[in-house]
Design an enzyme around this catalytic site. Structure first.
Site, PDB file in Angstrom:
ATOM      1  N   GLU A  27      55.724 -30.064  42.645  1.00 49.70           N
ATOM      2  CA  GLU A  27      56.087 -31.325  41.997  1.00 49.70           C
ATOM      3  C   GLU A  27      54.854 -32.098  41.543  1.00 49.70           C
ATOM      4  OE1 GLU A  27      58.677 -33.539  44.478  1.00 49.70           O
ATOM      5  OE2 GLU A  27      60.329 -32.134  44.270  1.00 49.70           O
ATOM      6  N   CYS A  57      64.386 -35.063  50.903  1.00 50.72           N
ATOM      7  CA  CYS A  57      63.725 -35.345  52.173  1.00 50.72           C
ATOM      8  C   CYS A  57      62.358 -34.672  52.289  1.00 50.72           C
ATOM      9  CB  CYS A  57      64.626 -34.948  53.337  1.00 50.72           C
ATOM     10  SG  CYS A  57      65.400 -33.356  53.173  1.00 50.72           S
ATOM     11  N   HIS A  58      62.063 -33.702  51.401  1.00 48.66           N
ATOM     12  CA  HIS A  58      60.751 -33.058  51.476  1.00 48.66           C
ATOM     13  C   HIS A  58      59.650 -33.998  50.986  1.00 48.66           C
ATOM     14  CE1 HIS A  58      62.250 -32.406  47.415  1.00 48.66           C
ATOM     15  NE2 HIS A  58      60.998 -32.272  47.021  1.00 48.66           N
ATOM     16  N   ASN A  62      70.148 -34.328  57.752  1.00 48.28           N
ATOM     17  CA  ASN A  62      70.595 -34.724  56.423  1.00 48.28           C
ATOM     18  C   ASN A  62      71.506 -33.668  55.790  1.00 48.28           C
ATOM     19  OD1 ASN A  62      70.704 -35.242  53.597  1.00 48.28           O
ATOM     20  ND2 ASN A  62      68.771 -34.171  53.363  1.00 48.28           N
ATOM     21  N   TYR A 118      57.326 -41.725  56.837  1.00 46.91           N
ATOM     22  CA  TYR A 118      58.481 -42.054  57.673  1.00 46.91           C
ATOM     23  C   TYR A 118      58.435 -43.533  58.029  1.00 46.91           C
ATOM     24  CZ  TYR A 118      59.067 -37.014  58.222  1.00 46.91           C
ATOM     25  OH  TYR A 118      59.246 -35.678  57.977  1.00 46.91           O
TER      26      TYR A 118
END
Length: 116
Positions: A91, A64-65, A55, A32
């Site tokens: 991912e 955003c993850h 969002n 962040y």
DNA sequence: CAACTGACTCACT
DNA sequence: TAGTGAGCCAGTT
């Protein structure tokens, strides 16, 4: 509608946040405070979290993850941090005992500044 | 317009 | 290493 097009309604601050977050590649994470710094100051970190919380875009446009806390913890997520953690693992992000391997998966802040 | 809230961070203990 | 408190900011009450 491309991310770079969602001008209206949203505050300038939010637009910046979504724009930057959309640049984080799969398999990487950004903190962040990094997002905040690109916008102008690391102090915006808390505000960045709020912007992501509301969002309106799907994760394909604004992932955003992939935004996590600076100490390596996954951090919060609108649909539960458990979901966030699993998406990151899928991912290819290395997460051990709830802590992300930042040395390996944290994106270089310069890559967020450029390209856009 | 003042007070609160929250997907944060840093310094200190 | 873990817990606490203070600082910071955009939005909402």
């Amino acid at each position: 509608m491309p991310v770079s097009d969602f001008n209206s309604k949203l505050s300038n601050f939010k637009k910046r946040v979504y724009e930057i977050v959309s640049k984080i590649p799969k398999g990487y994470v950004a903190s962040y405070s990094q997002i905040a710094e690109v916008i102008g100051s690391k102090n915006y970190a808390r505000a960045v979290g709020n912007a992501l919380h509301v969002n309106p875009f799907p994760r394909e446009e604004v992932p955003c993850h992939r935004v996590v806390k600076s100490n390596g913890e996954v951090g919060g997520y609108a649909y539960g941090s458990y979901v966030k953690t699993n998406m990151l693992i899928e991912e290819g992000v290395e997460i051990i005992n709830g802590k992300i391997n930042l040395e390996k998966n944290l994106i270089n802040i310069n890559l967020l500044k450029n390209r856009g």
